[in-house]
Design a protein around this motif. Structure first.
Motif, PDB file in Angstrom:
ATOM      1  N   ALA A 198      67.787 -18.525  94.692  1.00  0.00           N
ATOM      2  CA  ALA A 198      67.959 -17.914  93.624  1.00  0.00           C
ATOM      3  C   ALA A 198      69.169 -18.506  92.752  1.00  0.00           C
ATOM      4  CB  ALA A 198      68.511 -16.534  93.526  1.00  0.00           C
ATOM      5  N   ARG A 199      70.057 -19.150  93.337  1.00  0.00           N
ATOM      6  CA  ARG A 199      71.276 -19.852  92.878  1.00  0.00           C
ATOM      7  C   ARG A 199      71.370 -21.279  93.177  1.00  0.00           C
ATOM      8  NH1 ARG A 199      76.128 -15.867  94.741  1.00  0.00           N
ATOM      9  NH2 ARG A 199      75.277 -16.305  96.892  1.00  0.00           N
ATOM     10  N   ASP A 200      70.917 -21.801  94.194  1.00  0.00           N
ATOM     11  CA  ASP A 200      70.879 -23.296  94.571  1.00  0.00           C
ATOM     12  C   ASP A 200      69.782 -24.146  93.843  1.00  0.00           C
ATOM     13  OD1 ASP A 200      73.041 -22.713  95.702  1.00  0.00           O
ATOM     14  OD2 ASP A 200      72.137 -22.806  97.759  1.00  0.00           O
ATOM     15  N   THR A 201      70.016 -24.743  92.702  1.00  0.00           N
ATOM     16  CA  THR A 201      68.789 -25.256  92.044  1.00  0.00           C
ATOM     17  C   THR A 201      69.187 -26.802  92.586  1.00  0.00           C
ATOM     18  OG1 THR A 201      70.565 -26.242  90.306  1.00  0.00           O
ATOM     19  CG2 THR A 201      69.451 -24.274  89.884  1.00  0.00           C
ATOM     20  N   PRO A 202      68.119 -27.773  92.217  1.00  0.00           N
ATOM     21  CA  PRO A 202      68.507 -29.109  92.812  1.00  0.00           C
ATOM     22  C   PRO A 202      69.675 -29.776  92.250  1.00  0.00           C
ATOM     23  CG  PRO A 202      66.182 -28.915  92.319  1.00  0.00           C
ATOM     24  CD  PRO A 202      66.958 -27.654  91.885  1.00  0.00           C
ATOM     25  N   ALA A 203      70.330 -29.607  90.977  1.00  0.00           N
ATOM     26  CA  ALA A 203      71.122 -30.282  90.474  1.00  0.00           C
ATOM     27  C   ALA A 203      72.471 -29.699  91.104  1.00  0.00           C
ATOM     28  CB  ALA A 203      71.513 -29.944  89.027  1.00  0.00           C
ATOM     29  N   ILE A 204      72.730 -28.147  91.366  1.00  0.00           N
ATOM     30  CA  ILE A 204      73.815 -27.943  92.233  1.00  0.00           C
ATOM     31  C   ILE A 204      74.016 -28.362  93.318  1.00  0.00           C
ATOM     32  CG2 ILE A 204      74.482 -25.515  93.272  1.00  0.00           C
ATOM     33  CD1 ILE A 204      73.598 -24.196  90.486  1.00  0.00           C
ATOM     34  N   MET A 205      72.596 -28.430  94.145  1.00  0.00           N
ATOM     35  CA  MET A 205      72.866 -28.779  95.592  1.00  0.00           C
ATOM     36  C   MET A 205      73.078 -30.422  95.599  1.00  0.00           C
ATOM     37  SD  MET A 205      71.881 -26.717  97.937  1.00  0.00           S
ATOM     38  CE  MET A 205      70.645 -27.423  99.276  1.00  0.00           C
ATOM     39  N   HIS A 206      72.954 -31.204  94.642  1.00  0.00           N
ATOM     40  CA  HIS A 206      72.946 -32.595  94.674  1.00  0.00           C
ATOM     41  C   HIS A 206      74.744 -32.657  94.477  1.00  0.00           C
ATOM     42  CE1 HIS A 206      72.321 -36.668  93.723  1.00  0.00           C
ATOM     43  NE2 HIS A 206      73.407 -36.794  92.717  1.00  0.00           N
ATOM     44  N   THR A 207      75.274 -32.119  93.663  1.00  0.00           N
ATOM     45  CA  THR A 207      76.920 -31.973  93.379  1.00  0.00           C
ATOM     46  C   THR A 207      77.493 -31.645  94.617  1.00  0.00           C
ATOM     47  OG1 THR A 207      76.364 -31.492  91.154  1.00  0.00           O
ATOM     48  CG2 THR A 207      78.655 -31.334  91.881  1.00  0.00           C
ATOM     49  N   TYR A 208      76.924 -30.417  95.261  1.00  0.00           N
ATOM     50  CA  TYR A 208      77.525 -30.176  96.594  1.00  0.00           C
ATOM     51  C   TYR A 208      77.325 -31.064  97.660  1.00  0.00           C
ATOM     52  CZ  TYR A 208      78.593 -26.276  99.976  1.00  0.00           C
ATOM     53  OH  TYR A 208      79.064 -25.859 101.145  1.00  0.00           O
ATOM     54  N   VAL A 209      76.338 -31.479  97.975  1.00  0.00           N
ATOM     55  CA  VAL A 209      76.164 -32.190  99.268  1.00  0.00           C
ATOM     56  C   VAL A 209      76.767 -33.394  99.034  1.00  0.00           C
ATOM     57  CG1 VAL A 209      73.966 -31.112  99.976  1.00  0.00           C
ATOM     58  CG2 VAL A 209      73.829 -33.078  98.599  1.00  0.00           C
ATOM     59  N   ASN A 210      76.653 -34.175  97.882  1.00  0.00           N
ATOM     60  CA  ASN A 210      77.398 -35.356  97.568  1.00  0.00           C
ATOM     61  C   ASN A 210      79.018 -35.163  97.656  1.00  0.00           C
ATOM     62  OD1 ASN A 210      75.694 -38.059  96.794  1.00  0.00           O
ATOM     63  ND2 ASN A 210      74.394 -36.153  96.269  1.00  0.00           N
ATOM     64  N   ALA A 211      79.403 -34.018  97.597  1.00  0.00           N
ATOM     65  CA  ALA A 211      80.986 -34.055  97.710  1.00  0.00           C
ATOM     66  C   ALA A 211      81.441 -34.256  99.286  1.00  0.00           C
ATOM     67  CB  ALA A 211      81.287 -32.544  97.191  1.00  0.00           C
ATOM     68  N   PHE A 212      80.430 -33.900 100.136  1.00  0.00           N
ATOM     69  CA  PHE A 212      80.614 -34.001 101.610  1.00  0.00           C
ATOM     70  C   PHE A 212      80.409 -35.282 102.009  1.00  0.00           C
ATOM     71  CE2 PHE A 212      80.281 -29.313 101.027  1.00  0.00           C
ATOM     72  CZ  PHE A 212      81.611 -29.029 101.491  1.00  0.00           C
ATOM     73  N   ASP A 213      79.015 -35.871 101.690  1.00  0.00           N
ATOM     74  CA  ASP A 213      78.705 -36.867 102.518  1.00  0.00           C
ATOM     75  C   ASP A 213      77.413 -37.611 101.563  1.00  0.00           C
ATOM     76  OD1 ASP A 213      76.955 -38.904 104.438  1.00  0.00           O
ATOM     77  OD2 ASP A 213      79.005 -38.467 105.372  1.00  0.00           O
ATOM     78  N   LYS A 214      77.457 -38.940 101.286  1.00  0.00           N
ATOM     79  CA  LYS A 214      76.440 -39.609 100.387  1.00  0.00           C
ATOM     80  C   LYS A 214      74.976 -39.663 101.256  1.00  0.00           C
ATOM     81  CE  LYS A 214      78.972 -40.309  96.976  1.00  0.00           C
ATOM     82  NZ  LYS A 214      79.034 -39.376  95.801  1.00  0.00           N
ATOM     83  N   ARG A 215      75.122 -39.542 102.696  1.00  0.00           N
ATOM     84  CA  ARG A 215      73.968 -39.542 103.329  1.00  0.00           C
ATOM     85  C   ARG A 215      73.250 -37.934 103.598  1.00  0.00           C
ATOM     86  NH1 ARG A 215      77.852 -43.010 107.167  1.00  0.00           N
ATOM     87  NH2 ARG A 215      78.952 -41.209 106.545  1.00  0.00           N
ATOM     88  N   ALA A 216      74.149 -37.070 102.829  1.00  0.00           N
ATOM     89  CA  ALA A 216      73.365 -35.627 102.803  1.00  0.00           C
ATOM     90  C   ALA A 216      72.388 -35.401 101.763  1.00  0.00           C
ATOM     91  CB  ALA A 216      74.478 -34.676 102.686  1.00  0.00           C
TER      92      ALA A 216
END
Length: 203
Positions: free
Chosen positions: A111-129
């Protein structure tokens, strides 16, 4: 007749003696995993979701890579950021073999996690995520497939809520076979050790 029988017994013993070193070698060839070995106990990596670039993907798209799958969500206050941080450090410690690894972060909060939100989130941790999203039904089916679970907690009245979810870390080999299971409390040394062994098995 006795001579024939003795010769047959001798040949059988000789054949057995030849097989024993081979069996010992095969036992020694098995990787000395430190994490939980789940080979043959969990199904292959298989799903139909959308990645954090908005592209439809399946489990087959990650063949040839060791896949680390984790169920979580971007509003998670503790275990998700801690786990992703842990996995980032593990891959950095792994070095060059980390190029053969992908972290698959599956959202349990569609309901809250869109692809764009997920992209920003996972890339903040690791580019291989890679962030993966899907419908509620798709994510529930995937969680059930791997004996995981999640439950949305009641809304606090301001549109905010938490999602209780399992915290298992699933590790698949380059053929999509489930190989290892870890928890966020697993030591970095053990995860690095097993990923090193697993990536060494890949071409």
């Amino acid at each position: 007749m006795k001579l024939f029988r003795s010769r047959r017994v001798f040949l059988a013993l000789l054949a057995l003696a030849a097989l024993l070193p081979l069996a010992a070698c095969q036992r020694e060839a098995q990787p000395a995993w430190r994490l939980n070995d789940v080979a043959g106990h969990l199904p292959d990596l298989d799903f139909r979701l959308t990645d954090d670039n908005g592209k439809p993907v399946t489990g087959a798209d990650y063949r040839g890579k060791v896949a680390i799958m984790y169920f979580g969500y971007t509003h998670c206050p503790d275990v998700c950021p801690l786990t992703l941080t842990q996995l980032h450090v593990v891959l950095d410690r792994l070095g060059a073999p980390a190029d053969k690894v992908r972290i698959l972060f599956v959202s349990v909060d569609p309901a809250r996690d869109t692809p764009a939100i997920m992209h920003t989130y996972v890339n903040a941790f690791d580019k291989r995520a890679v962030g993966l999203v899907g419908s509620q039904a798709d994510v529930e089916a995937l969680a059930k497939r791997y004996r995981s679970a999640f439950t949305r907690e009641p809304d606090r009245g301001d549109g905010n809520y938490e999602v209780s979810h399992s915290s298992a870390i699933y590790i698949f080999d380059g053929k999509g076979k489930a190989r290892l299971l870890a928890t966020p409390s697993a030591s970095q040394d053990d995860i690095v050790h097993d990923l090193h062994l697993l990536t060494s098995l890949e071409p």
